[in-house]
Scaffold this motif. Structure first.
Motif, PDB file in Angstrom:
ATOM      1  N   SER A  13      51.817  39.083  46.534  1.00  0.00           N
ATOM      2  CA  SER A  13      52.424  38.033  47.112  1.00  0.00           C
ATOM      3  C   SER A  13      53.662  37.586  46.131  1.00  0.00           C
ATOM      4  O   SER A  13      53.599  37.825  45.258  1.00  0.00           O
ATOM      5  N   PRO A  14      54.530  37.021  46.917  1.00  0.00           N
ATOM      6  CA  PRO A  14      55.747  36.579  46.069  1.00  0.00           C
ATOM      7  C   PRO A  14      55.192  35.640  45.111  1.00  0.00           C
ATOM      8  O   PRO A  14      54.183  34.729  45.492  1.00  0.00           O
ATOM      9  N   GLY A  15      55.887  35.416  43.799  1.00  0.00           N
ATOM     10  CA  GLY A  15      55.042  34.247  42.939  1.00  0.00           C
ATOM     11  C   GLY A  15      56.152  32.963  43.277  1.00  0.00           C
ATOM     12  O   GLY A  15      57.057  32.981  44.067  1.00  0.00           O
ATOM     13  N   SER A  24      49.352  36.129  43.871  1.00  0.00           N
ATOM     14  CA  SER A  24      48.165  36.633  44.204  1.00  0.00           C
ATOM     15  C   SER A  24      48.414  38.093  44.437  1.00  0.00           C
ATOM     16  O   SER A  24      49.231  38.800  44.909  1.00  0.00           O
ATOM     17  N   LYS A  25      47.316  38.808  43.782  1.00  0.00           N
ATOM     18  CA  LYS A  25      47.097  40.242  44.045  1.00  0.00           C
ATOM     19  C   LYS A  25      46.144  40.687  44.920  1.00  0.00           C
ATOM     20  O   LYS A  25      44.964  40.248  44.944  1.00  0.00           O
ATOM     21  N   VAL A  26      46.253  41.545  46.096  1.00  0.00           N
ATOM     22  CA  VAL A  26      45.354  41.927  47.125  1.00  0.00           C
ATOM     23  C   VAL A  26      45.028  43.343  46.739  1.00  0.00           C
ATOM     24  O   VAL A  26      45.849  44.393  46.873  1.00  0.00           O
ATOM     25  N   LEU A  83      44.091  35.645  41.898  1.00  0.00           N
ATOM     26  CA  LEU A  83      45.036  34.798  41.583  1.00  0.00           C
ATOM     27  C   LEU A  83      45.491  34.640  40.197  1.00  0.00           C
ATOM     28  O   LEU A  83      44.572  34.554  39.219  1.00  0.00           O
ATOM     29  N   TYR A  84      46.942  34.877  39.953  1.00  0.00           N
ATOM     30  CA  TYR A  84      47.136  34.979  38.478  1.00  0.00           C
ATOM     31  C   TYR A  84      48.257  33.694  38.238  1.00  0.00           C
ATOM     32  O   TYR A  84      49.175  33.470  39.112  1.00  0.00           O
ATOM     33  N   VAL A 125      45.753  27.662  47.883  1.00  0.00           N
ATOM     34  CA  VAL A 125      45.340  28.380  48.863  1.00  0.00           C
ATOM     35  C   VAL A 125      45.816  30.010  48.770  1.00  0.00           C
ATOM     36  O   VAL A 125      47.139  30.177  48.837  1.00  0.00           O
ATOM     37  N   TYR A 126      45.104  30.729  48.352  1.00  0.00           N
ATOM     38  CA  TYR A 126      45.558  32.412  48.367  1.00  0.00           C
ATOM     39  C   TYR A 126      44.669  33.153  49.301  1.00  0.00           C
ATOM     40  O   TYR A 126      43.442  32.910  49.079  1.00  0.00           O
TER      41      TYR A 126
END
Length: 207
Positions: free
Chosen positions: A199-201, A182-184, A145-146, A123-124
């Motif tokens: 976000s932190p990986g 994740s990148k916002v 999400l990556y 969940v992101y």
């Protein structure tokens, strides 16, 4: 932000070389220059939580006695000084409080939640809000999400004026041994800004 502050955080080795190869006066003049972003933003490790029209805003500029005002009292700031290490459980509260940091300035505040597990899925989620908005302000918040640098999922949500926008999705096919992050991205009109934070990986699988 000055050129010296930017280079010291983003290109520390190159910054040290500049110091060795320039005269003391040249180095001091370069370091004191105000950083001009043009149409680009600095490639800080995780972007930034707070942006104004001049670029990212350092959270380390907040005085210790003011951290509770901006929702940072119990938060850990990353080494760059621009990102909270993982959102707290109430990301909307953090975003709304950080908007106070901008006062009447135009800007965007973003928060990328820690990735979490739900069953066999990731969940992101993320949250964004515009500061210094007008009646015609619109905000688009995109979350991507990556997995090991490749985009594997995304979602988008929209808002206007100063409304807080939250976006969330899940990814049902995570691969063991893959680093997910994740990148916002926040994009607004009136003011016209494009901003981002990461976000932190986390390496899958996790609890």
């Amino acid at each position: 932000m000055t050129e010296g502050e930017f280079w010291e955080q983003v290109f520390p080795e190159e910054y040290a070389m500049l110091k060795e190869n320039l005269t003391a006066e040249e180095f001091e003049n370069f370091s004191a220059m105000k950083k001009y972003w043009g149409d680009d933003h600095p490639e800080l490790p995780y972007g930034a939580n707070v942006w104004d029209e001049n670029g990212p805003v350092s959270l380390r500029s907040i005085k210790n006695g003011e951290t509770s005002i901006y929702g940072l009292k119990n938060q850990n700031i990353d080494k760059s000084g621009y990102v909270i290490k993982g959102a707290n459980q109430d990301a909307e509260f953090t975003v709304n409080r950080l908007c106070l940091l901008l006062g009447r300035k135009s800007g965007i505040v973003l928060c990328a939640d820690n990735l979490r597990r739900k069953g066999s899925s990731i969940v992101y989620s993320g949250t964004g809000r515009v500061a210094g908005y007008t009646s015609s302000t619109e905000l688009t918040v995109t979350i991507e999400l990556y997995g090991d640098g490749t985009r594997v999922g995304y979602d988008v949500n929209y808002g206007n004026k100063g409304h807080t926008v939250t976006v969330s999705n899940s990814y049902s096919n995570p691969q063991s041994g893959t680093l997910y992050q994740s990148k916002v991205i926040g994009t607004s009109t009136n003011p016209d800004l494009t901003t981002y934070t990461w976000s932190p990986g986390r390496l899958w699988p996790y609890n």
